[in-house]
Design a protein around this motif. Structure first.
Motif, PDB file in Angstrom:
ATOM      1  N   MET A  58      29.677  29.218  43.247  1.00 23.46           N
ATOM      2  CA  MET A  58      29.375  30.419  44.004  1.00 23.46           C
ATOM      3  C   MET A  58      27.997  30.308  44.653  1.00 23.46           C
ATOM      4  O   MET A  58      27.129  29.571  44.187  1.00 23.46           O
ATOM      5  CB  MET A  58      29.398  31.635  43.075  1.00 23.46           C
ATOM      6  N   TRP A  59      27.840  31.056  45.706  1.00 21.49           N
ATOM      7  CA  TRP A  59      26.565  31.122  46.400  1.00 21.49           C
ATOM      8  C   TRP A  59      26.333  32.569  46.821  1.00 21.49           C
ATOM      9  O   TRP A  59      27.271  33.290  47.174  1.00 21.49           O
ATOM     10  CB  TRP A  59      26.581  30.220  47.633  1.00 21.49           C
ATOM     11  N   TYR A  60      25.070  32.987  46.761  1.00 20.81           N
ATOM     12  CA  TYR A  60      24.696  34.323  47.220  1.00 20.81           C
ATOM     13  C   TYR A  60      23.507  34.220  48.150  1.00 20.81           C
ATOM     14  O   TYR A  60      22.561  33.457  47.898  1.00 20.81           O
ATOM     15  CB  TYR A  60      24.314  35.223  46.039  1.00 20.81           C
ATOM     16  N   GLU A  61      23.546  35.001  49.192  1.00 17.74           N
ATOM     17  CA  GLU A  61      22.375  35.144  50.046  1.00 17.74           C
ATOM     18  C   GLU A  61      21.294  35.829  49.210  1.00 17.74           C
ATOM     19  O   GLU A  61      21.598  36.593  48.294  1.00 17.74           O
ATOM     20  CB  GLU A  61      22.765  35.961  51.273  1.00 17.74           C
ATOM     21  N   ASP A  62      20.037  35.547  49.491  1.00 15.96           N
ATOM     22  CA  ASP A  62      18.949  36.044  48.641  1.00 15.96           C
ATOM     23  C   ASP A  62      18.993  37.551  48.413  1.00 15.96           C
ATOM     24  O   ASP A  62      18.782  38.031  47.291  1.00 15.96           O
ATOM     25  CB  ASP A  62      17.595  35.645  49.247  1.00 15.96           C
ATOM     26  N   SER A  63      19.280  38.308  49.458  1.00 16.85           N
ATOM     27  CA  SER A  63      19.268  39.765  49.312  1.00 16.85           C
ATOM     28  C   SER A  63      20.454  40.272  48.501  1.00 16.85           C
ATOM     29  O   SER A  63      20.460  41.429  48.067  1.00 16.85           O
ATOM     30  CB  SER A  63      19.269  40.438  50.690  1.00 16.85           C
ATOM     31  N   ALA A  64      21.460  39.414  48.293  1.00 16.06           N
ATOM     32  CA  ALA A  64      22.649  39.824  47.539  1.00 16.06           C
ATOM     33  C   ALA A  64      22.547  39.481  46.060  1.00 16.06           C
ATOM     34  O   ALA A  64      23.356  39.956  45.259  1.00 16.06           O
ATOM     35  CB  ALA A  64      23.894  39.160  48.135  1.00 16.06           C
ATOM     36  N   LYS A  65      21.599  38.672  45.698  1.00 16.95           N
ATOM     37  CA  LYS A  65      21.485  38.248  44.298  1.00 16.95           C
ATOM     38  C   LYS A  65      21.130  39.440  43.410  1.00 16.95           C
ATOM     39  O   LYS A  65      20.232  40.208  43.718  1.00 16.95           O
ATOM     40  CB  LYS A  65      20.420  37.155  44.174  1.00 16.95           C
ATOM     41  N   GLY A  66      21.856  39.570  42.335  1.00 14.28           N
ATOM     42  CA  GLY A  66      21.594  40.626  41.380  1.00 14.28           C
ATOM     43  C   GLY A  66      22.471  41.849  41.544  1.00 14.28           C
ATOM     44  O   GLY A  66      22.741  42.563  40.578  1.00 14.28           O
ATOM     45  N   ARG A  67      22.905  42.138  42.762  1.00 13.61           N
ATOM     46  CA  ARG A  67      23.736  43.321  42.989  1.00 13.61           C
ATOM     47  C   ARG A  67      25.161  42.996  43.444  1.00 13.61           C
ATOM     48  O   ARG A  67      26.035  43.850  43.366  1.00 13.61           O
ATOM     49  CB  ARG A  67      23.093  44.224  44.046  1.00 13.61           C
ATOM     50  N   PHE A  68      25.366  41.789  43.911  1.00 14.08           N
ATOM     51  CA  PHE A  68      26.672  41.390  44.403  1.00 14.08           C
ATOM     52  C   PHE A  68      27.276  40.372  43.428  1.00 14.08           C
ATOM     53  O   PHE A  68      26.574  39.478  42.948  1.00 14.08           O
ATOM     54  CB  PHE A  68      26.556  40.742  45.791  1.00 14.08           C
ATOM     55  N   THR A  69      28.559  40.522  43.178  1.00 16.22           N
ATOM     56  CA  THR A  69      29.259  39.574  42.327  1.00 16.22           C
ATOM     57  C   THR A  69      30.572  39.183  42.992  1.00 16.22           C
ATOM     58  O   THR A  69      31.407  40.044  43.276  1.00 16.22           O
ATOM     59  CB  THR A  69      29.557  40.166  40.940  1.00 16.22           C
ATOM     60  N   ILE A  70      30.728  37.911  43.220  1.00 17.02           N
ATOM     61  CA  ILE A  70      31.961  37.413  43.833  1.00 17.02           C
ATOM     62  C   ILE A  70      32.830  36.811  42.749  1.00 17.02           C
ATOM     63  O   ILE A  70      32.333  36.221  41.782  1.00 17.02           O
ATOM     64  CB  ILE A  70      31.657  36.390  44.949  1.00 17.02           C
ATOM     65  N   SER A  71      34.121  36.994  42.874  1.00 15.19           N
ATOM     66  CA  SER A  71      35.050  36.431  41.901  1.00 15.19           C
ATOM     67  C   SER A  71      36.380  36.165  42.591  1.00 15.19           C
ATOM     68  O   SER A  71      36.635  36.672  43.681  1.00 15.19           O
ATOM     69  CB  SER A  71      35.242  37.381  40.717  1.00 15.19           C
ATOM     70  N   THR A  72      37.200  35.375  41.944  1.00 11.19           N
ATOM     71  CA  THR A  72      38.489  35.036  42.530  1.00 11.19           C
ATOM     72  C   THR A  72      39.585  35.128  41.499  1.00 11.19           C
ATOM     73  O   THR A  72      39.380  34.818  40.323  1.00 11.19           O
ATOM     74  CB  THR A  72      38.448  33.622  43.150  1.00 11.19           C
ATOM     75  N   ASP A  73      40.706  35.605  41.923  1.00  8.64           N
ATOM     76  CA  ASP A  73      41.929  35.627  41.114  1.00  8.64           C
ATOM     77  C   ASP A  73      42.909  34.711  41.828  1.00  8.64           C
ATOM     78  O   ASP A  73      43.593  35.124  42.774  1.00  8.64           O
ATOM     79  CB  ASP A  73      42.470  37.052  41.009  1.00  8.64           C
ATOM     80  N   ASN A  74      42.933  33.466  41.399  1.00 11.95           N
ATOM     81  CA  ASN A  74      43.746  32.490  42.114  1.00 11.95           C
ATOM     82  C   ASN A  74      45.233  32.818  42.057  1.00 11.95           C
ATOM     83  O   ASN A  74      45.974  32.549  43.002  1.00 11.95           O
ATOM     84  CB  ASN A  74      43.486  31.091  41.570  1.00 11.95           C
ATOM     85  N   ALA A  75      45.662  33.402  40.937  1.00 13.53           N
ATOM     86  CA  ALA A  75      47.066  33.748  40.813  1.00 13.53           C
ATOM     87  C   ALA A  75      47.471  34.787  41.852  1.00 13.53           C
ATOM     88  O   ALA A  75      48.610  34.804  42.328  1.00 13.53           O
ATOM     89  CB  ALA A  75      47.355  34.258  39.413  1.00 13.53           C
ATOM     90  N   GLU A  76      46.537  35.664  42.190  1.00 18.81           N
ATOM     91  CA  GLU A  76      46.824  36.714  43.165  1.00 18.81           C
ATOM     92  C   GLU A  76      46.358  36.334  44.560  1.00 18.81           C
ATOM     93  O   GLU A  76      46.524  37.106  45.502  1.00 18.81           O
ATOM     94  CB  GLU A  76      46.141  38.020  42.729  1.00 18.81           C
ATOM     95  N   ASN A  77      45.757  35.150  44.696  1.00 22.94           N
ATOM     96  CA  ASN A  77      45.254  34.702  45.995  1.00 22.94           C
ATOM     97  C   ASN A  77      44.285  35.728  46.582  1.00 22.94           C
ATOM     98  O   ASN A  77      44.317  36.005  47.789  1.00 22.94           O
ATOM     99  CB  ASN A  77      46.408  34.449  46.962  1.00 22.94           C
ATOM    100  N   THR A  78      43.455  36.262  45.723  1.00 25.01           N
ATOM    101  CA  THR A  78      42.539  37.332  46.124  1.00 25.01           C
ATOM    102  C   THR A  78      41.121  37.015  45.665  1.00 25.01           C
ATOM    103  O   THR A  78      40.925  36.499  44.563  1.00 25.01           O
ATOM    104  CB  THR A  78      42.978  38.680  45.518  1.00 25.01           C
ATOM    105  N   VAL A  79      40.178  37.308  46.522  1.00 26.59           N
ATOM    106  CA  VAL A  79      38.757  37.177  46.198  1.00 26.59           C
ATOM    107  C   VAL A  79      38.141  38.560  46.254  1.00 26.59           C
ATOM    108  O   VAL A  79      38.429  39.342  47.157  1.00 26.59           O
ATOM    109  CB  VAL A  79      38.054  36.210  47.165  1.00 26.59           C
ATOM    110  N   TYR A  80      37.279  38.854  45.303  1.00 23.99           N
ATOM    111  CA  TYR A  80      36.654  40.158  45.201  1.00 23.99           C
ATOM    112  C   TYR A  80      35.150  40.059  45.424  1.00 23.99           C
ATOM    113  O   TYR A  80      34.532  39.031  45.157  1.00 23.99           O
ATOM    114  CB  TYR A  80      36.903  40.760  43.817  1.00 23.99           C
ATOM    115  N   LEU A  81      34.589  41.140  45.878  1.00 24.04           N
ATOM    116  CA  LEU A  81      33.135  41.255  45.993  1.00 24.04           C
ATOM    117  C   LEU A  81      32.736  42.606  45.411  1.00 24.04           C
ATOM    118  O   LEU A  81      33.079  43.653  45.969  1.00 24.04           O
ATOM    119  CB  LEU A  81      32.671  41.164  47.447  1.00 24.04           C
TER     120      LEU A  81
END
Length: 125
Positions: A58-81
């Protein structure tokens, strides 16, 4: 037909949180990186975060670190933010994209192949 569809945006009070979803269809994107971008009113689209469907890195832009969380559900082919402690600067249209950018290219919107239509996030007082 390859599609990325964002959802989860809306009107939210400052300090609140929400979770955006990016559902892919027409293709598994197992070998792709999925990124989230946002475009604030009157500003250029900018990268916020991305995740590799290959190794989960994973990668986060500096201003997103700490408040943004990215994750993926491969079974559902979905990425969350997930976004917490929303502030007025988070207002904008949030897009997801799929591509195979290098580390140096991930902020370059021209290197991303597929784009969703975006979901509006508006932070109010």
């Amino acid at each position: 037909e390859v599609q990325l569809v964002e959802s989860g945006g809306g009107l939210v009070q400052a300090g609140g949180s929400l979770t955006l979803s990016c559902e892919a269809s027409g293709y598994s994107f197992d070998d792709y990186v999925i990124g989230w971008f946002r475009q604030a009113p009157g500003k250029e689209r900018e990268g916020v975060s991305c995740i590799s469907r290959v190794d989960g890195s994973m990668w986060y832009e500096d201003s997103a670190k700490g408040r943004f969380t990215i994750s993926t559900d491969n079974a559902e082919n979905t990425v969350y933010l997930q976004i917490s402690s929303l502030n007025f600067e988070d207002t904008g249209v949030y897009y997801c994209a799929a591509g195979v950018p290098s580390t140096a290219q991930r902020m370059d919107i021209m290197t991303w192949i597929y784009w969703g239509q975006g979901t509006q996030v508006t932070v109010s007082s």
